[in-house]
Design a protein around this motif. Structure first.
Motif, PDB file in Angstrom:
ATOM      1  N   GLU A 193       3.199  51.137 -31.654  1.00  0.00           N
ATOM      2  CA  GLU A 193       3.360  51.553 -30.260  1.00  0.00           C
ATOM      3  C   GLU A 193       2.595  52.824 -29.939  1.00  0.00           C
ATOM      4  OE1 GLU A 193       7.874  49.803 -29.440  1.00  0.00           O
ATOM      5  OE2 GLU A 193       7.571  51.862 -30.153  1.00  0.00           O
ATOM      6  N   GLY A 194       2.432  53.669 -30.941  1.00  0.00           N
ATOM      7  CA  GLY A 194       1.695  54.906 -30.754  1.00  0.00           C
ATOM      8  C   GLY A 194       2.297  55.798 -29.690  1.00  0.00           C
ATOM      9  N   GLU A 195       1.450  56.420 -28.902  1.00  0.00           N
ATOM     10  CA  GLU A 195       1.922  57.345 -27.879  1.00  0.00           C
ATOM     11  C   GLU A 195       2.682  56.633 -26.766  1.00  0.00           C
ATOM     12  OE1 GLU A 195      -1.150  59.853 -26.402  1.00  0.00           O
ATOM     13  OE2 GLU A 195      -1.784  60.537 -28.398  1.00  0.00           O
ATOM     14  N   ALA A 196       2.547  55.309 -26.698  1.00  0.00           N
ATOM     15  CA  ALA A 196       3.240  54.543 -25.664  1.00  0.00           C
ATOM     16  C   ALA A 196       4.652  54.145 -26.076  1.00  0.00           C
ATOM     17  CB  ALA A 196       2.442  53.288 -25.316  1.00  0.00           C
ATOM     18  N   SER A 197       5.083  54.562 -27.258  1.00  0.00           N
ATOM     19  CA  SER A 197       6.414  54.180 -27.731  1.00  0.00           C
ATOM     20  C   SER A 197       7.500  54.677 -26.779  1.00  0.00           C
ATOM     21  CB  SER A 197       6.680  54.754 -29.124  1.00  0.00           C
ATOM     22  OG  SER A 197       8.004  54.463 -29.536  1.00  0.00           O
ATOM     23  N   PRO A 198       8.447  53.799 -26.418  1.00  0.00           N
ATOM     24  CA  PRO A 198       9.543  54.221 -25.557  1.00  0.00           C
ATOM     25  C   PRO A 198      10.649  54.960 -26.297  1.00  0.00           C
ATOM     26  CG  PRO A 198       9.794  51.909 -26.083  1.00  0.00           C
ATOM     27  CD  PRO A 198       8.488  52.354 -26.703  1.00  0.00           C
ATOM     28  N   ALA A 199      10.552  55.022 -27.621  1.00  0.00           N
ATOM     29  CA  ALA A 199      11.618  55.622 -28.418  1.00  0.00           C
ATOM     30  C   ALA A 199      11.813  57.095 -28.081  1.00  0.00           C
ATOM     31  CB  ALA A 199      11.321  55.478 -29.905  1.00  0.00           C
ATOM     32  N   ASP A 200      13.056  57.473 -27.860  1.00  0.00           N
ATOM     33  CA  ASP A 200      13.422  58.876 -27.646  1.00  0.00           C
ATOM     34  C   ASP A 200      14.088  59.466 -28.879  1.00  0.00           C
ATOM     35  OD1 ASP A 200      12.662  59.190 -24.846  1.00  0.00           O
ATOM     36  OD2 ASP A 200      14.306  57.815 -24.410  1.00  0.00           O
ATOM     37  N   VAL A 201      14.939  58.664 -29.524  1.00  0.00           N
ATOM     38  CA  VAL A 201      15.702  59.111 -30.690  1.00  0.00           C
ATOM     39  C   VAL A 201      15.581  58.067 -31.792  1.00  0.00           C
ATOM     40  CG1 VAL A 201      18.036  59.500 -31.598  1.00  0.00           C
ATOM     41  CG2 VAL A 201      17.367  60.516 -29.420  1.00  0.00           C
ATOM     42  N   VAL A 202      15.438  58.539 -33.019  1.00  0.00           N
ATOM     43  CA  VAL A 202      15.439  57.668 -34.191  1.00  0.00           C
ATOM     44  C   VAL A 202      16.674  58.008 -35.020  1.00  0.00           C
ATOM     45  CG1 VAL A 202      14.263  57.006 -36.316  1.00  0.00           C
ATOM     46  CG2 VAL A 202      12.929  57.515 -34.254  1.00  0.00           C
ATOM     47  N   ILE A 203      17.479  56.992 -35.334  1.00  0.00           N
ATOM     48  CA  ILE A 203      18.653  57.166 -36.193  1.00  0.00           C
ATOM     49  C   ILE A 203      18.433  56.330 -37.448  1.00  0.00           C
ATOM     50  CG2 ILE A 203      21.141  56.898 -36.439  1.00  0.00           C
ATOM     51  CD1 ILE A 203      21.409  56.971 -33.424  1.00  0.00           C
TER      52      ILE A 203
END
Length: 314
Positions: free
Chosen positions: A45-55
């Motif tokens: 996804e690179g810079e377009a990743s929607p991820a805000d938090v990784v658990i």
């Protein structure tokens, strides 16, 4: 909006997100998958990743996200005050929110507690044909080996791995629950497991309770450096589109309510002082825990796998 990428898979986590949303008004969307899959997804996804938090579970896994450039530092005085220094990455790339102990499960009808008081005991020839284990590629085993390398040195860690392999009752297979079940079934008499797998079984279905009743736990190294401990932790994604909401969520996880939901189903130990213990943990003893730097576990991963491979621990 908050987008959570989680390597966990518990119904209580879904309720946890609902509680956070109800308290803050921030809508949570989540994606659950294995840590390796999430890591590769975020890379793609690179810079377009929607991820805000990784658990994810285990400092070794969190290190992989950090090393891949998928996390960003977050300096929080709230988290520094709530979470002991040992359980957070020194530069703020991730924080531990629940802790677990890697213990020795054993058959009390065949093994005395003093015979399993150290991790080294698993390599003792008296346990030849009596040791059950899961794969060496599992992050829990890699992190334990990382600590052994750091404390004992490469050669002693290699000797330990080779001694354990010589004692295998069967080829490595299954998860931690599988090892407990194997002891209960008489296939072996000792194994490694994280504490919460046993606690879940002891408070689970009748068949799980029956199996757990045949097994006891030893918290190793109480006379030396303390039992190996690790974390379930979280960090802010490198390209988080909703960083402010991510910060709020991490700080919420360190509240009594957040801790309660995070550990309720897993049966891990809460991180913050005074948090209520999940059901079943009250039956376990207080124990001395290792203070080995958790962030160092990741740096030893490659060496740990090489040692296991050389020992023939598949």
């Amino acid at each position: 909006m908050l987008n959570v990428y989680s390597a966990r898979h518990y119904d209580s986590d879904k309720e946890m997100y609902k509680e956070f949303e109800a308290e803050t008004g921030i809508h949570v969307r989540f994606r659950e998958s294995g840590a390796p899959e999430l890591l590769e997804t975020m890379k793609a996804e690179g810079e377009a990743s929607p991820a805000d938090v990784v658990i994810s579970s285990d400092a070794g896994t969190l290190y992989r996200f950090e090393a891949a450039g998928l996390l960003q530092p977050f300096e929080s005085e709230t988290l520094k005050a709530a979470i002991p220094e040992h359980f957070r990455q020194e530069d703020g790339y991730w924080y531990g929110f629940a802790r677990r102990a890697r213990v020795i499960a054993y058959d009390p009808q065949r093994v005395s507690p003093q015979d399993v008081s150290e991790y080294a005991d698993l390599a003792d020839p008296r346990f030849k044909g009596e040791v059950c284990m899961r794969s060496s590629t599992n992050i829990y085993n890699l992190s334990l080996m990382g600590e052994l390398i750091g404390r004992l040195g490469h050669d002693a860690a290699q000797a330990w791995a080779s001694g354990v392999v010589a004692n295998f009752a069967r080829p490595p297979q299954g998860g931690d629950t599988t090892q407990i079940e194997a002891i209960a079934a008489g296939e072996c008499s000792v194994a490694l497991t994280n504490h919460y797998y046993y606690v879940r079984m002891a408070n689970g279905s009748p068949s799980e309770q029956a199996a757990a009743a045949k097994v006891a736990l030893s918290f190793p190294e109480q006379e030396s450096w303390g039992t190996h401990v690790n974390v379930t932790g979280a960090g802010i994604a490198a390209h988080a589109p909703n960083r402010s909401n991510a910060e709020k969520f991490l700080e919420w996880l360190a509240t009594p309510l957040g801790q309660s939901w995070l550990t309720k189903e897993t049966r891990e130990y809460p991180i913050i002082a005074g948090a209520e213990l999940p059901e079943g943990l009250e039956a376990l003893p207080d124990f001395r825990q290792s203070d080995f730097p958790l962030d160092d576990l990741g740096t030893y991963q490659s060496e740990a796998q090489e040692i296991y491979d050389r020992a023939g621990w598949n």
